[in-house]
Design a protein around this motif. Sequence first.
Motif, PDB file in Angstrom:
ATOM      1  N   SER A 117       0.827  -1.204   0.000  1.00 13.69           N
ATOM      2  CA  SER A 117       0.000   0.000   0.000  1.00 13.69           C
ATOM      3  C   SER A 117       0.863   1.255   0.000  1.00 13.69           C
ATOM      4  N   ASN A 118       0.578   2.148  -0.944  1.00  8.80           N
ATOM      5  CA  ASN A 118       1.387   3.349  -1.105  1.00  8.80           C
ATOM      6  C   ASN A 118       0.473   4.521  -1.442  1.00  8.80           C
ATOM      7  N   THR A 119       0.489   5.537  -0.600  1.00  9.60           N
ATOM      8  CA  THR A 119      -0.439   6.662  -0.755  1.00  9.60           C
ATOM      9  C   THR A 119      -0.186   7.445  -2.037  1.00  9.60           C
ATOM     10  N   THR A 120       1.081   7.654  -2.388  1.00 10.37           N
ATOM     11  CA  THR A 120       1.390   8.440  -3.588  1.00 10.37           C
ATOM     12  C   THR A 120       0.921   7.715  -4.847  1.00 10.37           C
ATOM     13  N   ILE A 121       1.190   6.419  -4.935  1.00  8.45           N
ATOM     14  CA  ILE A 121       0.713   5.651  -6.086  1.00  8.45           C
ATOM     15  C   ILE A 121      -0.804   5.696  -6.162  1.00  8.45           C
ATOM     16  N   ALA A 122      -1.464   5.490  -5.026  1.00 14.30           N
ATOM     17  CA  ALA A 122      -2.920   5.483  -5.010  1.00 14.30           C
ATOM     18  C   ALA A 122      -3.485   6.843  -5.389  1.00 14.30           C
ATOM     19  N   LYS A 123      -2.932   7.908  -4.835  1.00 16.29           N
ATOM     20  CA  LYS A 123      -3.430   9.264  -5.072  1.00 16.29           C
ATOM     21  C   LYS A 123      -3.438   9.603  -6.558  1.00 16.29           C
ATOM     22  N   TYR A 124      -2.328   9.344  -7.233  1.00 12.57           N
ATOM     23  CA  TYR A 124      -2.238   9.727  -8.635  1.00 12.57           C
ATOM     24  C   TYR A 124      -2.880   8.693  -9.561  1.00 12.57           C
ATOM     25  N   SER A 125      -2.942   7.457  -9.139  1.00 13.27           N
ATOM     26  CA  SER A 125      -3.669   6.459  -9.926  1.00 13.27           C
ATOM     27  C   SER A 125      -5.166   6.764  -9.901  1.00 13.27           C
ATOM     28  N   VAL A 126      -5.706   7.047  -8.727  1.00 18.23           N
ATOM     29  CA  VAL A 126      -7.119   7.409  -8.623  1.00 18.23           C
ATOM     30  C   VAL A 126      -7.410   8.634  -9.487  1.00 18.23           C
ATOM     31  N   SER A 127      -6.573   9.657  -9.386  1.00 18.31           N
ATOM     32  CA  SER A 127      -6.794  10.888 -10.142  1.00 18.31           C
ATOM     33  C   SER A 127      -6.731  10.622 -11.649  1.00 18.31           C
ATOM     34  N   TRP A 128      -5.772   9.807 -12.077  1.00 20.28           N
ATOM     35  CA  TRP A 128      -5.619   9.515 -13.508  1.00 20.28           C
ATOM     36  C   TRP A 128      -6.817   8.705 -14.027  1.00 20.28           C
ATOM     37  N   LEU A 129      -7.213   7.688 -13.281  1.00 21.53           N
ATOM     38  CA  LEU A 129      -8.335   6.855 -13.714  1.00 21.53           C
ATOM     39  C   LEU A 129      -9.633   7.653 -13.726  1.00 21.53           C
ATOM     40  N   LYS A 130      -9.841   8.473 -12.705  1.00 22.22           N
ATOM     41  CA  LYS A 130     -11.041   9.309 -12.667  1.00 22.22           C
ATOM     42  C   LYS A 130     -11.055  10.299 -13.820  1.00 22.22           C
ATOM     43  N   ARG A 131      -9.915  10.895 -14.072  1.00 18.59           N
ATOM     44  CA  ARG A 131      -9.840  11.924 -15.107  1.00 18.59           C
ATOM     45  C   ARG A 131     -10.062  11.357 -16.489  1.00 18.59           C
ATOM     46  N   PHE A 132      -9.546  10.150 -16.761  1.00 15.55           N
ATOM     47  CA  PHE A 132      -9.594   9.662 -18.133  1.00 15.55           C
ATOM     48  C   PHE A 132     -10.586   8.519 -18.363  1.00 15.55           C
ATOM     49  N   ILE A 133     -10.845   7.697 -17.371  1.00 11.93           N
ATOM     50  CA  ILE A 133     -11.887   6.690 -17.546  1.00 11.93           C
ATOM     51  C   ILE A 133     -13.266   7.307 -17.330  1.00 11.93           C
ATOM     52  N   ASP A 134     -13.389   8.156 -16.311  1.00 15.62           N
ATOM     53  CA  ASP A 134     -14.671   8.796 -16.011  1.00 15.62           C
ATOM     54  C   ASP A 134     -14.800  10.184 -16.616  1.00 15.62           C
ATOM     55  N   ASN A 135     -13.739  10.682 -17.242  1.00 16.41           N
ATOM     56  CA  ASN A 135     -13.751  12.052 -17.773  1.00 16.41           C
ATOM     57  C   ASN A 135     -14.187  13.046 -16.698  1.00 16.41           C
ATOM     58  N   ASP A 136     -13.783  12.797 -15.478  1.00 19.92           N
ATOM     59  CA  ASP A 136     -14.212  13.615 -14.343  1.00 19.92           C
ATOM     60  C   ASP A 136     -13.238  14.773 -14.148  1.00 19.92           C
ATOM     61  N   GLN A 137     -13.660  15.944 -14.631  1.00 19.07           N
ATOM     62  CA  GLN A 137     -12.790  17.111 -14.594  1.00 19.07           C
ATOM     63  C   GLN A 137     -12.482  17.571 -13.165  1.00 19.07           C
ATOM     64  N   ARG A 138     -13.228  17.088 -12.195  1.00 18.06           N
ATOM     65  CA  ARG A 138     -12.972  17.480 -10.811  1.00 18.06           C
ATOM     66  C   ARG A 138     -11.599  17.010 -10.331  1.00 18.06           C
ATOM     67  N   TYR A 139     -11.029  16.013 -11.015  1.00 14.53           N
ATOM     68  CA  TYR A 139      -9.737  15.458 -10.603  1.00 14.53           C
ATOM     69  C   TYR A 139      -8.560  16.091 -11.335  1.00 14.53           C
ATOM     70  N   GLU A 140      -8.848  16.977 -12.272  1.00 17.10           N
ATOM     71  CA  GLU A 140      -7.776  17.654 -12.991  1.00 17.10           C
ATOM     72  C   GLU A 140      -6.893  18.454 -12.034  1.00 17.10           C
ATOM     73  N   GLN A 141      -7.469  18.971 -10.963  1.00 17.29           N
ATOM     74  CA  GLN A 141      -6.734  19.803 -10.013  1.00 17.29           C
ATOM     75  C   GLN A 141      -5.566  19.065  -9.350  1.00 17.29           C
ATOM     76  N   PHE A 142      -5.624  17.734  -9.323  1.00 20.54           N
ATOM     77  CA  PHE A 142      -4.560  16.969  -8.675  1.00 20.54           C
ATOM     78  C   PHE A 142      -3.443  16.594  -9.654  1.00 20.54           C
ATOM     79  N   LEU A 143      -3.691  16.854 -10.937  1.00 21.55           N
ATOM     80  CA  LEU A 143      -2.724  16.509 -11.981  1.00 21.55           C
ATOM     81  C   LEU A 143      -2.128  17.748 -12.641  1.00 21.55           C
ATOM     82  N   CYS A 144      -2.866  18.846 -12.638  1.00 21.68           N
ATOM     83  CA  CYS A 144      -2.439  20.107 -13.224  1.00 21.68           C
ATOM     84  C   CYS A 144      -2.800  21.247 -12.274  1.00 21.68           C
TER      85      CYS A 144
END
Length: 311
Positions: free
Chosen positions: A264-291
């Motif tokens: 279990s790794n918080t950094t991997i989880a944090k950015y994996s969740v943000s990436w999957l949400k942003r591109f699988i769900d097209n959820d723009q709310r997660y863009e703030q964690f990537l840009c």
Amino acid sequence: MQQLSNETIGSPPSHRPDRRFRPRLLRAGLAAVLAVGGLITAQSGSAGAAENPYERGPAPTVSSIEAPRGHYAVSETRVSSLGVTGFGGGTIYYPTTTGDGTFGAVAISPGYTGTQSSISWLGPRLASQGFVVFTIDTLTTLDQPASRGAQLLSALDYLTQRSTVRDRVDRSRLGVMGHSMGGGGSLEAAKSRPTLQAAIPLTGWNLDKTWPELRTPTLLVGADGDTIAPVSSHSEPFYESLPGSLDKAYLELNGASHFTPNTSNTTIAKYSVSWLKRFIDNDQRYEQFLCPLPRPSSTIEEYRGNCPHTS
């Protein structure tokens, strides 16, 4: 009221309002106002839904994406290798609720000599954020990246077509992840199936160093202390070879090894969740964690990427 009555009585007959029709007129006018208001509200709601019908869960915060568990309660089901073809079985983790419609899905492969137990922590962690997650076993523990890529795709096909949770999955919103050779396999899967919405190789290993044909938004995760798949000969050239027009990112973990993704790794989880949400769900709310791009920290050695994202 008396003044109104006097004015009404003093009005010429042709302009005098008929009291009998006042309530009817008022009701009609009110109904028209309500109808227009309702139409505007409905159109606004429809526009919001049409803008992104795939948002799942409450608005995210740093705390929510770093948490060991997200908003959703999670159930799981085992898949025996005896009942599938093309991969070695595994475990499906999925949001328990049936009230939020279908979810995007991701299949995850272990690395060389590894089994699904080595990446099992990602199952409930990602599923609790609103995904159906399939951690798989491979046909043998020695399978190479090309084989692991094909097995990831077979697992996704099983998940969307034959599994007991297939009705919970939106088959148009799928992604792949993997560790080590499984990470190299996720690149192979994205190459073979460009309709995938996201790929995340975790300290990926592959003899093929160039991936200009990829069309899937890809987050590459490397480790600064990796001696098995050093970033200089794996994750970095993988990233640099991706098309410049592709939504892509390179996250190099600080103080990490090749096997960091196995626990279990918080950094991997944090950015994996943000990436999957942003591109699988097209959820723009997660863009703030990537840009804007995350800055180096005690857990991040380096982060590269293109911002803002285009897809």
